[in-house]
Motif scaffolding. Sequence first.
Motif, PDB file in Angstrom:
ATOM      1  N   MET A   1       0.743  -0.921  -0.264  1.00 17.39           N
ATOM      2  CA  MET A   1       0.457   0.682   0.086  1.00 17.39           C
ATOM      3  C   MET A   1       0.760   1.426  -0.079  1.00 17.39           C
ATOM      4  O   MET A   1       2.027   0.829   0.887  1.00 17.39           O
ATOM      5  CB  MET A   1      -0.909  -0.332   1.406  1.00 17.39           C
ATOM      6  CG  MET A   1      -1.634   0.688   1.157  1.00 17.39           C
ATOM      7  SD  MET A   1      -2.922   1.174   2.619  1.00 17.39           S
ATOM      8  CE  MET A   1      -2.247   1.862   3.926  1.00 17.39           C
ATOM      9  N   THR A   2       0.838   2.059  -0.860  1.00 14.81           N
ATOM     10  CA  THR A   2       1.300   3.558  -1.010  1.00 14.81           C
ATOM     11  C   THR A   2       1.077   4.479   0.523  1.00 14.81           C
ATOM     12  O   THR A   2       0.177   4.422   0.922  1.00 14.81           O
ATOM     13  CB  THR A   2       0.988   4.158  -2.096  1.00 14.81           C
ATOM     14  OG1 THR A   2       0.917   3.469  -3.289  1.00 14.81           O
ATOM     15  CG2 THR A   2       2.052   6.200  -2.281  1.00 14.81           C
ATOM     16  N   THR A   3       2.145   4.515   1.109  1.00 16.12           N
ATOM     17  CA  THR A   3       2.272   5.479   2.073  1.00 16.12           C
ATOM     18  C   THR A   3       2.313   6.898   1.677  1.00 16.12           C
ATOM     19  O   THR A   3       4.162   7.335   1.102  1.00 16.12           O
ATOM     20  CB  THR A   3       2.901   5.187   3.253  1.00 16.12           C
ATOM     21  OG1 THR A   3       2.791   4.115   4.078  1.00 16.12           O
ATOM     22  CG2 THR A   3       2.770   5.866   4.731  1.00 16.12           C
ATOM     23  N   PHE A   4       1.249   7.691   1.822  1.00 13.52           N
ATOM     24  CA  PHE A   4       1.232   8.993   0.508  1.00 13.52           C
ATOM     25  C   PHE A   4       2.380  10.186   1.495  1.00 13.52           C
ATOM     26  O   PHE A   4       3.318  10.623   0.849  1.00 13.52           O
ATOM     27  CB  PHE A   4       0.569   9.761   1.567  1.00 13.52           C
ATOM     28  CG  PHE A   4      -0.792   9.192  -0.159  1.00 13.52           C
ATOM     29  CD1 PHE A   4      -1.488   8.707   0.472  1.00 13.52           C
ATOM     30  CD2 PHE A   4      -0.646   9.673  -1.668  1.00 13.52           C
ATOM     31  CE1 PHE A   4      -2.618   8.420  -0.501  1.00 13.52           C
ATOM     32  CE2 PHE A   4      -1.795   8.912  -2.243  1.00 13.52           C
ATOM     33  CZ  PHE A   4      -2.221   7.796  -2.382  1.00 13.52           C
ATOM     34  N   PHE A   5       2.946   9.844   2.827  1.00 16.94           N
ATOM     35  CA  PHE A   5       3.669  11.286   3.545  1.00 16.94           C
ATOM     36  C   PHE A   5       4.968  10.173   3.751  1.00 16.94           C
ATOM     37  O   PHE A   5       6.017  11.152   4.746  1.00 16.94           O
ATOM     38  CB  PHE A   5       2.521  11.723   4.972  1.00 16.94           C
ATOM     39  CG  PHE A   5       1.775  12.588   4.365  1.00 16.94           C
ATOM     40  CD1 PHE A   5       1.663  13.135   3.459  1.00 16.94           C
ATOM     41  CD2 PHE A   5       0.129  11.392   4.892  1.00 16.94           C
ATOM     42  CE1 PHE A   5       0.509  13.740   3.236  1.00 16.94           C
ATOM     43  CE2 PHE A   5      -0.816  12.801   4.857  1.00 16.94           C
ATOM     44  CZ  PHE A   5      -0.543  13.824   3.476  1.00 16.94           C
ATOM     45  N   ASP A   6       5.480   9.418   3.677  1.00 19.17           N
ATOM     46  CA  ASP A   6       6.885   8.782   3.855  1.00 19.17           C
ATOM     47  C   ASP A   6       7.771   9.874   2.892  1.00 19.17           C
ATOM     48  O   ASP A   6       8.997   9.820   3.318  1.00 19.17           O
ATOM     49  CB  ASP A   6       6.713   7.525   3.386  1.00 19.17           C
ATOM     50  CG  ASP A   6       6.786   6.318   3.823  1.00 19.17           C
ATOM     51  OD1 ASP A   6       6.533   7.102   5.342  1.00 19.17           O
ATOM     52  OD2 ASP A   6       6.668   5.553   3.164  1.00 19.17           O
ATOM     53  N   THR A   7       7.403  10.823   1.965  1.00 18.90           N
ATOM     54  CA  THR A   7       8.393  11.637   1.474  1.00 18.90           C
ATOM     55  C   THR A   7       7.720  12.835   1.518  1.00 18.90           C
ATOM     56  O   THR A   7       6.529  12.858   1.139  1.00 18.90           O
ATOM     57  CB  THR A   7       8.638  11.064   0.173  1.00 18.90           C
ATOM     58  OG1 THR A   7       8.852  10.127  -0.575  1.00 18.90           O
ATOM     59  CG2 THR A   7       9.673  12.276  -0.766  1.00 18.90           C
ATOM     60  N   PRO A   8       8.219  13.642   2.021  1.00 19.83           N
ATOM     61  CA  PRO A   8       7.269  15.238   2.712  1.00 19.83           C
ATOM     62  C   PRO A   8       7.195  15.503   1.678  1.00 19.83           C
ATOM     63  O   PRO A   8       7.466  16.296   0.273  1.00 19.83           O
ATOM     64  CB  PRO A   8       8.989  16.250   3.242  1.00 19.83           C
ATOM     65  CG  PRO A   8       9.683  15.060   3.712  1.00 19.83           C
ATOM     66  CD  PRO A   8       9.655  14.257   3.024  1.00 19.83           C
TER      67      PRO A   8
END
Length: 370
Positions: A1-8
């Motif tokens: 699953m994509t984690t949107f906020f792993d990259t600011p």
Amino acid sequence: MTTFFDTPIPTAELRRRTGDLSAIAGIRETVLDNGSERGVRSLVLRNASGLEVEVLIDRGFDLGGARWRGLPFGWRSGNGFRHPGLHEADAEGGLSWLRALDGLLVTGGLDHALFGGEYDASHYAYPPKQTVTHGLHGRLTAIPGRLLSIEEDWHDVGGVLRVRGEVIQATSFGEHLRLTRTVEIDIFGDEVRVHDTVDNLGFERTPHMFLYHLNLGWPFVDEGSELVAPIRRQLWASDSTTEQGVPHTPMPAPITGFVEQVWEHELQAGADGDHRVALIRPDRELGIEVSWDARTMPNFFEWQNMRAGQYGLGLEPSSNHVEGEQHARDTGELTWLEHGERRDYRLAVKILHTPDAITGSVDAITNIPL
């Protein structure tokens, strides 16, 4: 699953996608309103990465519930975050503090920590009060704080959520100490930071002791969870460690009727002057690293509460050895603050949630020369 906020994500881009940045991260003021918690003010800091921590204004500005992406990491005892008005400081032979013990961080102080007793108070020059009686870990937990500021400091990318408060411990003809505490988390980040200053507002020379009772719970504490620490030697262990034969690491499964075990480990500080330990889950998918200033809190205790229904682990930086106040007085190790003098403390609790973070933390700690 994509984690949107792993990259600011740049703040300008977030504003294009929501009318209120509190959808992403923010601070919410709440008042607990039921049962023994009723009336306790709290602040919930919630960031974009999935870190959430509760600051209990009326419980000495300590830390209550704490979660990482839905997983709790702060220990819960079952006591709840009792209103300080219910606290009976002198009850149960000084052990009534145990009825207030709950949450991620419960601070011991400000003039006393560790087990209680009766101590000389002649330095306060009040003839009717020749001695003072302290319970376990002092009075701080049951003192409401004063909220000084709330900051949601958004930068071009990310930023900081920050709250600041103060707690005054005072009595006529006795101590007049102030704790000023700042708690902060990054808007994109995996770390809780606590910055503390204790100063003497009074004009009498006053004893000062300070302890962080940092409490971790399941699922970070589990059967096989390992404490990683640069231990030079063990200075002290409770009798229960011999009687039960449970080692200081790894952790056992919950045990019915387990008697708490306490260890004092002498740690080696890193090159940066900090003490650093980590707790790693047995599957090595999650962990927690704790670091603090070794100069102001040179001592460290491990509190194993492996009892079924109370299951948790305490990691406890301390200004003093486990023998407590009388030992510190007798050896000359007790800190005394003159008027205007201060002591500064800092604590960081970092979630280790990637293989690289876990490996990096373990390697950094085990490579500290003993």
